[in-house]
Design an enzyme around this catalytic site. Structure first.
Site, PDB file in Angstrom:
ATOM      1  N   HIS A   1     -60.582 -78.915 -71.455  1.00 40.80           N
ATOM      2  CA  HIS A   1     -61.630 -78.239 -70.679  1.00 40.80           C
ATOM      3  C   HIS A   1     -61.400 -78.281 -69.174  1.00 40.80           C
ATOM      4  CE1 HIS A   1     -64.607 -77.738 -73.997  1.00 40.80           C
ATOM      5  NE2 HIS A   1     -63.954 -78.784 -74.486  1.00 40.80           N
TER       6      HIS A   1
ATOM      7  N   LYS B   1     -75.664 -74.687 -61.602  1.00 37.42           N
ATOM      8  CA  LYS B   1     -74.599 -75.392 -62.315  1.00 37.42           C
ATOM      9  C   LYS B   1     -74.471 -76.754 -61.674  1.00 37.42           C
ATOM     10  CE  LYS B   1     -71.871 -71.877 -61.205  1.00 37.42           C
ATOM     11  NZ  LYS B   1     -71.191 -71.513 -62.435  1.00 37.42           N
ATOM     12  N   ARG B   2     -73.661 -77.639 -62.254  1.00 38.84           N
ATOM     13  CA  ARG B   2     -73.469 -78.939 -61.615  1.00 38.84           C
ATOM     14  C   ARG B   2     -72.992 -78.737 -60.159  1.00 38.84           C
ATOM     15  NH1 ARG B   2     -73.725 -83.806 -64.816  1.00 38.84           N
ATOM     16  NH2 ARG B   2     -72.999 -84.753 -62.877  1.00 38.84           N
TER      17      ARG B   2
ATOM     18  N   LYS C   1     -67.029 -75.666 -57.286  1.00 36.63           N
ATOM     19  CA  LYS C   1     -67.955 -74.587 -57.646  1.00 36.63           C
ATOM     20  C   LYS C   1     -68.514 -73.891 -56.392  1.00 36.63           C
ATOM     21  CE  LYS C   1     -69.290 -76.687 -62.094  1.00 36.63           C
ATOM     22  NZ  LYS C   1     -69.198 -75.649 -63.148  1.00 36.63           N
TER      23      LYS C   1
ATOM     24  N   THR D   1     -69.736 -71.121 -68.708  1.00 35.17           N
ATOM     25  CA  THR D   1     -70.558 -70.536 -69.776  1.00 35.17           C
ATOM     26  C   THR D   1     -71.860 -70.021 -69.182  1.00 35.17           C
ATOM     27  OG1 THR D   1     -71.281 -72.779 -70.289  1.00 35.17           O
ATOM     28  CG2 THR D   1     -69.634 -71.790 -71.753  1.00 35.17           C
TER      29      THR D   1
ATOM     30  N   LYS E   1     -74.203 -66.547 -69.860  1.00 32.48           N
ATOM     31  CA  LYS E   1     -75.647 -66.545 -70.116  1.00 32.48           C
ATOM     32  C   LYS E   1     -76.376 -65.645 -69.123  1.00 32.48           C
ATOM     33  CE  LYS E   1     -75.092 -71.122 -71.943  1.00 32.48           C
ATOM     34  NZ  LYS E   1     -75.269 -72.569 -71.827  1.00 32.48           N
TER      35      LYS E   1
HETATM   36  O1  HBZ Z   1     -66.485 -77.337 -69.769  1.00 34.60           O
HETATM   37  C1  HBZ Z   1     -66.608 -77.722 -68.419  1.00 34.60           C
HETATM   38  C2  HBZ Z   1     -65.732 -76.833 -67.558  1.00 34.60           C
HETATM   39  O2  HBZ Z   1     -65.784 -77.244 -66.216  1.00 34.60           O
HETATM   40  C3  HBZ Z   1     -66.241 -75.400 -67.686  1.00 34.60           C
HETATM   41  O3  HBZ Z   1     -65.406 -74.534 -66.975  1.00 34.60           O
HETATM   42  C4  HBZ Z   1     -66.266 -75.004 -69.163  1.00 34.60           C
HETATM   43  O4  HBZ Z   1     -66.933 -73.787 -69.311  1.00 34.60           O
HETATM   44  C5  HBZ Z   1     -67.008 -76.050 -69.996  1.00 34.60           C
HETATM   45  C6  HBZ Z   1     -66.928 -75.759 -71.474  1.00 34.60           C
HETATM   46  O5  HBZ Z   1     -65.613 -75.518 -71.856  1.00 34.60           O
HETATM   47  N1  HBZ Z   1     -66.302 -79.122 -68.291  1.00 34.60           N
HETATM   48  C7  HBZ Z   1     -67.286 -80.032 -68.315  1.00 34.60           C
HETATM   49  O6  HBZ Z   1     -68.459 -79.695 -68.401  1.00 34.60           O
HETATM   50  N2  HBZ Z   1     -66.903 -81.323 -68.253  1.00 34.60           N
HETATM   51  C8  HBZ Z   1     -67.733 -82.375 -68.307  1.00 34.60           C
HETATM   52  O7  HBZ Z   1     -68.936 -82.268 -68.381  1.00 34.60           O
HETATM   53  C9  HBZ Z   1     -67.134 -83.732 -68.288  1.00 34.60           C
HETATM   54  C10 HBZ Z   1     -67.882 -84.780 -68.748  1.00 34.60           C
HETATM   55  C11 HBZ Z   1     -67.346 -86.061 -68.749  1.00 34.60           C
HETATM   56  C12 HBZ Z   1     -66.081 -86.265 -68.268  1.00 34.60           C
HETATM   57  C13 HBZ Z   1     -65.330 -85.206 -67.800  1.00 34.60           C
HETATM   58  C14 HBZ Z   1     -65.864 -83.939 -67.805  1.00 34.60           C
HETATM   59  O8  HBZ Z   1     -65.550 -87.501 -68.272  1.00 34.60           O
HETATM   60  N1  PLP Z   2     -75.808 -77.222 -67.380  1.00 36.43           N
HETATM   61  C1  PLP Z   2     -76.704 -76.580 -68.126  1.00 36.43           C
HETATM   62  C2  PLP Z   2     -78.059 -77.167 -68.310  1.00 36.43           C
HETATM   63  C3  PLP Z   2     -76.388 -75.364 -68.707  1.00 36.43           C
HETATM   64  O1  PLP Z   2     -77.276 -74.730 -69.468  1.00 36.43           O
HETATM   65  C4  PLP Z   2     -75.104 -74.835 -68.483  1.00 36.43           C
HETATM   66  C5  PLP Z   2     -74.783 -73.548 -69.057  1.00 36.43           C
HETATM   67  O2  PLP Z   2     -73.838 -73.260 -69.670  1.00 36.43           O
HETATM   68  C6  PLP Z   2     -74.191 -75.544 -67.718  1.00 36.43           C
HETATM   69  C7  PLP Z   2     -74.574 -76.728 -67.170  1.00 36.43           C
HETATM   70  C8  PLP Z   2     -72.814 -75.010 -67.407  1.00 36.43           C
HETATM   71  O3  PLP Z   2     -72.889 -74.096 -66.369  1.00 36.43           O
HETATM   72  P1  PLP Z   2     -71.597 -73.454 -65.671  1.00 36.43           P
HETATM   73  O4  PLP Z   2     -70.811 -72.812 -66.771  1.00 36.43           O
HETATM   74  O5  PLP Z   2     -72.193 -72.438 -64.761  1.00 36.43           O
HETATM   75  O6  PLP Z   2     -70.888 -74.530 -64.975  1.00 36.43           O
END
Ligand code: HBZ
Ligand code: PLP
Length: 833
Positions: free
Chosen positions: A374, A565-566, A571, A673, A677
């Site tokens: 990811h 988003k985070r 970002k 994602t 949405k």
């Molecule tokens: O995964 C995200 C990507 O940044 C985003 O581009 C992608 O759409 C999504 C689904 O494939 N990555 C994360 O959200 N990563 C984490 O939340 C994360 C959590 C714990 C960790 C490292 C990353 O140790």
């Molecule tokens: N956090 C929440 C609560 C979400 O609903 C989403 C949606 O996919 C995300 C994070 C990820 O957002 P983004 O793909 O814009 O980083």
């Protein structure tokens, strides 16, 4: 006879009876019964939460018969089961989703009404299980929904964190964190399975001996044993009977505490052991995209992976199948490297517990796992300090060494003399301290490797997994992410759902490609009007919430420009903030300027230890304070930071967006994602050629997408040529003014220290090329505003956007995984009389 029930009894459960009927009458009766018999409450004293619980139990009863039928069907037959291993599931609230998937939203609404309550009011009472950080955890939740909807047998395995992602509040403009005690009012959706538990060992040492048959054996003597107890949540598909299981593990001490120690006076030590055990599933690490080499984190990962693999092996063997056929029964998907230690754990179980030989065990293991990557960000790639790893998992360290030794033997022959390549492929990294590379362990132990968007997969092959691609190109494929239209449209945007279904029927809910049918109405003036009216209503609803939550008045006729988003530098919320300042300065320079009114809405959590991200939140709230209260602005510009971005809030924000901000530095966002949405809910995108933006733009058409900025290749090129952010600052007067204002304390009550670190990072480092993309972004934003003036044009573009979003359903993603990686087929589940 099976599990105490005979055939007839099982069949009885399967019939929709008075207990599980779906009529208004049956539901009403069930709610009353639950209130009384489960909670011991009667209407006069029942609280809002009591009613929420009663409705939830009534709904759960209606899911349970489907669940039993599904589990029976899967476990009886020879069906292959998908096992999704994820350290995070960001599920969002269950009640409304289950009502929609069961198809009884209206009936329940009526039943609740007849009991004198309002269903929506009860739905809003639910505390969401925030067992994830962001995109990765939310993706796992969308995939569970699609697996069930597509009637694919699946189990999701993870951790039942007692505390999920922290709750964010804003005080004096700064983020403050509060613990997320999501279980405080009980959780009606889970079923505790005390009888389903496994022991997980930690620490200690390994003994080696040769047994009576001359076989070389290993015996791991741990210094800590933890018990994992299963908590099951049913995951019901949309209008099907299939109900899969989300099985989350809670850590406990094997016994309450050591009485011998207690009696000997060692009170503290006796209790400490219990606390150490319980701590493992206590709290979710709140870092996204920043790996944290903490011992507790490794314990969490191993804990849930070991419980899950023991569980799968148990299920497999109970069916009377050979251990050698394990990979035929289960395919195990690794959601990033967080569960990658599973590769070593399955080897350990097969070798040490079931006595297989190495080659056989390795063959089974490498036919079992598949790995999804990811991220390309180097700081997010998991590495475990070798010494730490060995202390927590001494047997696994031996296994990793042995796996690596055998692997490097082959690699050395193949790439003789290419030391660079060999060391890059090695599972163990050398440096001042040795470390284990989890992406390498996952890649070697898996038969399939995928990225989450076309560009991302492409870059994976060229960068972080280049050597793995060259070694085994056949393992690689792309699986572009998707989102479930049930939660992200039907549930969160019922008005738009209705409008669409009135026009093209409701087949699109299960087959998102059918949205294509909307395209023929894109130029239809009446439809455009109805379309924009729905959008307007969602904006009014969000405005109310904004006013309530942060006391800011917003104009529902303005562009709702949404960046949620985070919080992360890549970002680029910073770039958006610079645009806001630029708009503000235009008004200050020319107070009568004819400007399209805008409401810029930000939301997102910053990792508690991420200073820069927190400073950007402070900057946004500070800009808001100035802009929102400046009489010159005359409501043409508003800045909102909506606190505590989570699934519940996302469901309220996405439907109200006109403009979707997807402005990451090209090459950094694996997929995204949120972009899908927002677009599905009719927002137009302003974005870079990054992640899934590329594919969204391909689908909706370049003319319906506001593109700006450097692409991934150009980003690399600029960096390679010695990027100089300062020259952009010097040569662009608007940009210079904005940065000078931040620096001079214009937004911080003349305090020049507040944003010093931010300004310095922008001017002298700017890793994410904010300044390089500034002008291109401003130009694109001006185009957005011009387009928005033409309401009919905007409506047409918005309708076309939605009509062309079919590809981004998680049903499509899951179908691709099923056909190309998992090789599993749907198994319809029936509730027969
Ligand atoms: O995964 C995200 C990507 O940044 C985003 O581009 C992608 O759409 C999504 C689904 O494939 N990555 C994360 O959200 N990563 C984490 O939340 C994360 C959590 C714990 C960790 C490292 C990353 O140790
Ligand atoms: N956090 C929440 C609560 C979400 O609903 C989403 C949606 O996919 C995300 C994070 C990820 O957002 P983004 O793909 O814009 O980083």
């Amino acid at each position: 006879k099976e599990k105490g029930l005979d055939k007839q009894e099982i069949q009885n459960i399967l019939i929709e009876d008075a207990r599980t009927g779906l009529s208004v009458e049956a539901l009403k009766r069930a709610i009353q019964n639950n209130l009384f018999y489960v909670q011991g409450k009667f209407p006069e004293i029942a609280t809002r939460n009591d009613y929420y619980m009663a409705v939830s139990y009534a709904v759960r009863d209606r899911i349970l018969n489907r669940w039993v039928a599904s589990v029976k069907q899967y476990l009886d037959g020879k069906h292959r089961v998908v096992s999704y291993l994820s350290a995070e599931y960001l599920l969002g609230p269950h009640l409304a989703n289950n009502l929609i998937n069961l198809g009884i939203y209206k009936e329940t609404e009526q039943a609740v009404k007849e009991l004198g309550k309002d269903l929506e009011w009860l739905i809003e009472k639910e505390i969401e299980p925030g067992l994830g950080n962001g995109g990765l955890g939310r993706l796992a939740a969308c995939y569970m929904d699609s697996l069930a909807t597509l009637e694919v047998p699946a189990i999701g395995y993870g951790i039942r964190y007692q505390f999920g992602i922290f709750e964010q509040d804003i005080r004096d403009g700064w983020q403050v964190e509060d613990t997320d005690n999501w279980l405080r009012r009980g959780n009606p959706w889970e079923i505790e399975r005390r009888e389903l538990n496994y022991e997980v060992k930690f620490g200690g040492h390994v003994q080696h001996y040769t047994d009576n048959n001359g076989k070389f054996c290993s015996n791991w003597i741990p210094d800590l044993v933890v018990k994992g107890v299963a908590y099951d949540t049913p995951i019901l598909g949309y209008k099907v009977n299939t109900t899969n299981t989300l099985r989350l593990w809670k850590s406990e001490a094997p016994k309450s505490f050591d009485f011998q120690l207690f009696n000997a006076g060692g009170y503290n030590d006796a209790v400490r052991q219990k606390i150490v055990c319980e701590n493992i599933s206590k709290v979710l690490y709140p870092n996204d995209e920043q790996e944290e080499g903490k011992i507790l984190r490794l314990r969490q990962q191993y804990f849930f992976v070991s419980c899950s693999l023991q569980d799968m092996l148990g299920i497999h063997l109970r069916q009377g199948d050979k251990i050698q056929d394990f990979h035929k029964k289960f395919v195990v998907q690794l959601n990033d490297t967080h569960p990658a230690v599973g590769v070593a754990e399955l080897m350990r179980l097969l070798l040490d517990k079931y006595g297989l030989e190495w080659d056989e065990a390795w063959d089974i293991t490498t036919k079992t796992f598949a790995y999804t990557n990811h991220t390309l960000l180097p700081e997010a790639l998991e590495k475990w300090d070798l010494e730490l790893f060995g202390k927590v998992l001494p047997r696994h360290l031996e296994l990793v060494y042995e796996i690596n030794r055998r692997f490097l033997d082959q690699v050395t022959v193949k790439f003789y003399g290419d030391h660079q390549k060999i060391s890059s492929l090695s599972l163990i990294g050398e440096g001042p301290r040795k470390f284990i590379k989890m992406a390498n362990l996952a890649s070697l132990g898996s038969y399939a490797i995928n990225g989450v968007a076309a560009l991302h997969t492409d870059l994976l092959k060229k960068t972080v997994l280049k050597d793995w691609y060259e070694l085994s190109p056949e393992k690689f494929s792309n699986k572009t992410n998707g989102v479930t239209p049930r939660r992200w449209m039907v549930l969160s945007n019922p008005e738009l759902t209705q409008l669409i279904s009135d026009k093209i029927g409701d087949g699109w809910i299960k087959n998102l490609d059918e949205l294509r049918g909307l395209e023929q109405f894109a130029k239809d003036k009446n439809f455009q009007k109805a379309w924009m009216e729905v959008k307007y209503n969602q904006k009014v609803a969000l405005s109310k919430r904004i006013l309530q939550r942060v006391k800011i008045k917003t104009d529902s006729n303005s562009i709702f420009d949404v960046h949620v988003k985070r919080m992360h530098e890549y970002k680029r919320q910073m770039l958006n903030a610079l645009h806001v300042i630029t708009l503000y300065n235009r008004i200050k320079h020319n107070p009568e300027i004819d400007m399209v009114p805008r409401t810029v809405i930000f939301a997102g959590k910053a990792a508690p230890g991420y200073r820069m991200a927190k400073l950007i939140i402070k900057l946004i709230t500070s800009i808001g304070e100035v802009v929102n209260n400046d009489p010159d602005v005359k409501d043409r510009l508003k800045v909102v930071f909506y606190p505590n971005y989570n699934v519940t809030n996302a469901q309220k924000i996405y439907p109200a967006a006109d403009l979707s901000e997807q402005i990451s530095t090209a090459g950094k966002e694996a997929s995204g994602t949120g972009n899908m949405k927002l677009s599905l809910n009719g927002a137009l995108t302003i974005g870079t050629l990054d992640g899934a933006n590329v594919e969204i733009r391909e689908c909706v058409g370049a003319e319906n997408f506001f593109l700006f900025g450097l692409d991934a290749d150009q980003v690399e090129e600029v960096k390679a040529n010695g990027y100089d952010p300062y020259s952009h600052y010097q040569n662009n007067p608007d940009l210079k003014l904005a940065i000078d204002q931040i620096n001079d304390g214009y937004f911080s009550h003349l305090n020049k220290d507040t944003f010093k670190a931010l300004v310095r990072s922008l001017l002298y480092d700017d890793q994410y090329l904010v300044l390089a993309d500034y002008q291109s972004y401003i130009d694109a934003q001006d185009k957005v505003a011009e387009t928005f003036r033409d309401k009919e044009k905007w409506a047409e573009m918005s309708i076309i956007n939605v009509a062309r979003m079919g590809k981004f359903s998680s049903d499509r993603s899951i179908r691709d995984y099923c056909q190309e990686i998992w090789k599993v087929e749907p198994i319809p589940v029936s509730l027969e009389k």
